[in-house]
Design an enzyme around this catalytic site. Structure first.
Site, mmCIF file in Angstrom:
data_model
loop_
_atom_site.group_PDB
_atom_site.id
_atom_site.type_symbol
_atom_site.label_atom_id
_atom_site.label_comp_id
_atom_site.label_asym_id
_atom_site.label_seq_id
_atom_site.Cartn_x
_atom_site.Cartn_y
_atom_site.Cartn_z
ATOM 1 N N ASP A 148 20.904 56.524 4.848
ATOM 2 C CA ASP A 148 19.956 56.495 3.729
ATOM 3 C C ASP A 148 18.767 57.401 4.029
ATOM 4 O OD1 ASP A 148 18.426 55.351 1.391
ATOM 5 O OD2 ASP A 148 20.044 53.897 1.456
ATOM 6 N N HIS A 203 13.788 54.099 -0.368
ATOM 7 C CA HIS A 203 15.154 53.687 -0.676
ATOM 8 C C HIS A 203 15.850 53.049 0.524
ATOM 9 C CE1 HIS A 203 19.423 54.331 -1.890
ATOM 10 N NE2 HIS A 203 18.974 54.340 -3.132
ATOM 11 N N SER A 529 22.877 51.429 -5.760
ATOM 12 C CA SER A 529 22.309 51.495 -4.409
ATOM 13 C C SER A 529 21.881 50.122 -3.919
ATOM 14 C CB SER A 529 21.085 52.416 -4.393
ATOM 15 O OG SER A 529 21.455 53.767 -4.354
#
Length: 742
Positions: A148, A203, A529
């Site tokens: 990520d 994220h 996600s």
């Protein structure tokens, strides 16, 4: 000669035609590696694995020997596990010369992949000291590798309180000077920014804490969703592999990270990113994932955020768990109240305490006739009188939802009502808006339009109700979740599963409330996600409970125990508020407790995929690229994709005739058990199962059955769906069926 699947594609119904058009358009959006100085681009070079076993140093030397001395300094990554090959900076002419060299299978420019961007443990039935959390020791001893944007060391979600040291097999490293511990055991950066594996975007911190964050009391955003946050596997270990930077997620970095994770000894890989539908041999995530399952590593990937359109999936390979997104039963309520007394439900993460309940003037942003104004695009409201008013904006126009509110605020608007477009229907999101706002459905927006047009003096306000739990329509598949069918292998149903991916609260690097005196930072965001790490954490729980299970066995347990109904006991719905079809839900919504005790599993070993890959009409070299050894498809017992021992059925039915397929199940329930087959046949299809009863006398005993599918006459459907169930006194082992009428 083309495979059976490829030959059928031109004859398939409009659903496939639409999907193929989208795949073409979507593929254009997957950026090729940009040419750098002197017209250099990063190329991925796949090579035939040499005879004999080479160690890592010998492999690196072999790769170097392929490059002329003038190019050797341009080597970017060498790979020892994920693929046989390397990444290097080359010109197009050098790459063409490379392709002609002995032992080189392919050399192509790298692609750049995109990200697919609390209460959910309770919603999934995970409770302290009870059930699967207790039975799996909360994921203790399992290592989850996350690819990520990096991670935030020192965040309380990554505290190692109560977490034992990692298992002795762990060989990874931590690039942080401070911050790694028994929870966060590894952190490496493979992105080109050259910084440590810290998360500047948020994220990766969010996905990591969703998968395996430790318990954090008092988690909230703007005071909403207040409670104890935790990941799915709160005592599992985390290793972050940073692969994404400002320019996206480079393919060469993804391969390097997967290569390292395999070497390091992770048990689960979680990738909330993807690049659309491409052949598996040309998909680095699929190739790297195959290398992972060869080492017993489970791989979970997001399905993509290109819904609600058919054929929009990423990560379609059958050895990957492909995860779609659904809602949970919590909303952050913001109700639009109109001057005629009508109220319309909506959501907003920002919940001001002092917004007046008295009615304010209401105006449609597009009243001036400009499309940009209707979307509240930046700079579009300068000639619209919005000062002190509630402004109705339309979703879309490639404008961010929060950016629309900023435009309203910049022009003096008091509040915003954001209405969905038709495609997004009833799927709304709780965003941290910059002004009082609510996000309402398309139907709700049309009601507001009708009201505005019915009076010369429309008024409205927003009533902020905070956190509301218990929506009986949850889980529902959200509009953005990518849909099947599987364009690369139509006989494999994808997505596999759906899980929580809408308005998910998890760790964040900084406070979204602009506070500087707290490290208790969380945010609420949405995407496949977010659903992917839910399933990654659940896979870690199952791995902890059943350390001898293969990746395919874990996937089977998840798929065959999935829920097909919502909390209200009705079929799972989608953004239209109608029942979601099988290309949206896959096998259904994940049920961790049932997955921990599935009764039967459909198992596969890595070599079982070779006849399947040959059946996709791949060349020997293309199959060899995936499995990393020499393959001769002419000597393999080639099968069509529907014949793979997969836990679901996706059938292409011709005009006449029937098709028979076999499946083998393994008993992982009570040693002495009997099952009876029950079938809910898809509309227009006759289904026959032989035998319709199977019995076991020992654990791990296997049984094989056959299923015959026959198309009935005069069927005008594009596809229909059904269910095959093996039912015992204790278990219901369910396999969804989709019949596609060619």
């Amino acid at each position: 000669m083309k495979s059976k699947n490829v030959q059928l594609l031109p004859k398939l119904v409009p659903i496939f035609a639409l999907a193929l058009v989208f795949m073409f358009n979507n593929s254009l959006a997957v950026a090729e590696g940009k040419e750098g100085e002197n017209n250099l681009s990063t190329y991925i070079v796949h090579m035939k694995k040499p005879e004999g076993v080479l160690n890592g140093v010998e492999l690196d030397g072999w790769y170097q020997s392929v490059l002329p001395s003038s190019q050797q300094k341009r080597m970017v990554f060498t790979y020892r596990n994920a693929i046989t090959g390397f990444a290097a900076k080359l010109t197009s002419e050098e790459a063409e010369a490379m392709r002609r060299k002995e032992g080189v299978i392919s050399a192509r420019p790298e692609k750049v992949y995109s990200l697919h961007t609390t209460h959910s443990p309770s919603f999934l039935g995970l409770h302290q000291n009870l059930g699967v959390w207790n039975q799996s020791s909360y994921g203790e001893g399992v290592i989850i590798g996350v690819l990520d944007t990096g991670i935030t060391p020192g965040h309380p979600s990554f505290s190692d309180e109560g977490v034992p040291p990692p298992p002795a097999k762990w060989k990874g490293k931590c690039e942080f000077k401070y911050g790694c511990n028994n929870k966060l055991i590894g952190a490496r950066n493979f992105a080109e920014d050259g910084t440590p594996a810290t998360d500047d975007e948020g994220h990766g911190t969010h996905t990591s804490s969703t998968a395996a964050g430790n318990y954090v009391k008092g988690a909230n955003v703007f005071g909403n969703a207040f409670g104890t946050a935790s990941g799915m596997a709160p005592l599992a270990h985390l290793a972050m592999y940073k692969v994404c930077g400002d320019e996206g997620c480079a393919e060469s970095a993804i391969l390097a990270a997967m290569d390292a994770a395999i070497e390091d000894g992770v048990d689960v890989l979680s990738l909330s990113l993807g690049g659309g539908s491409v052949p598996f041999f040309d998909d680095s995530i699929a190739v790297g994932a195959f290398a992972a399952i060869q080492q017993g590593i489970f791989v979970s990937c997001s399905a993509g955020n290109e819904g609600p359109y058919y054929g929009t999936l990423s990560n379609e390979a059958p050895w990957i768990l492909t995860v779609g997104a659904s809602t949970i039963d919590r909303s952050i309520s913001a109700i639009a109240k109109l001057g005629n007394g009508q109220t319309i439900d909506g959501e907003s993460l920002y919940q001001p305490k002092n917004f007046p309940s008295t009615l304010l003037p209401l105006v449609y942003a597009g009243a001036n006739g400009k499309a940009s104004s209707s979307f509240c695009a930046p700079g579009s409201l300068s000639d619209v009188d919005v000062k002190g008013k509630v402004v109705l904006c339309e979703r879309g126009g490639n404008i961010g939802r929060i950016d629309k509110g900023q435009e309203v605020k910049d022009n003096g608007g008091a509040a915003m009502i954001l209405m969905n477009d038709k495609d997004n229907g009833f799927s709304t999101l709780a965003d941290p808006h910059v002004l009082p706002a609510t996000h309402v459905s398309y139907a709700g927006g049309l009601s507001i339009f009708d009201y505005i047009n019915s009076t010369s003096n429309p008024t409205a306000t927003i009533l902020f109700k905070g956190t509301v739990i218990g929506n009986p329509s949850a889980p529902a598949v959200t509009s953005f979740s990518s849909r099947g069918p599987n364009l690369q292998s139509s006989g494999i149903l994808k997505p596999d599963i759906v899980g929580p991916g809408v308005s998910i609260l998890a760790a964040w690097p900084v406070s979204v409330e602009n506070k500087t005196n707290t490290n208790l930072t969380f945010n609420m965001i949405s995407g496949t996600s977010m659903s992917c790490p839910h399933l990654s954490g659940i896979a870690a729980l199952l791995k902890s409970s059943h350390p001898d299970w293969s990746p395919a066995a874990i996937k089977s347990a998840i798929l065959t125990t999935a829920s097909l109904v919502n909390l209200g006991g009705k079929p799972i719905i989608d953004q239209t508020n109608a029942p979601a079809d099988i290309f949206a839900t896959g096998a259904g919504h994940v049920n961790p407790s049932n997955a921990n005790d599935p009764g039967l599993i459909y198992d596969l070993q890595p070599d079982d995929y070779i006849p399947y890959l040959c059946g996709l009409n791949y060349t020997d070299d293309e199959v060899g690229t995936i499995v990393q050894r020499t393959v001769d498809c002419s000597s393999e017992p080639i099968i069509v994709d529907t014949e793979l021992n997969y836990p679901t059925f996706s059938i292409l039915l011709p005009e006449s005739g029937s098709q028979t397929y076999t499946r083998t199940v393994t008993n992982v329930g009570p040693a002495s058990s009997s099952y009876t087959c029950e079938v809910i046949a898809p509309a227009g299809v006759d289904v026959t199962v032989k035998p319709n009863q199977i019995s076991f006398t020992a654990m791990n005993q296997k049984a094989t059955y056959s299923v015959t599918f026959s198309k009935q006459k005069n069927i005008s459907l594009q596809f229909s769906q059904g269910l095959l169930m093996w039912v015992s006194a204790q278990h219901n082992v369910s396999s969804p069926i989709v019949a596609i009428f060619a």
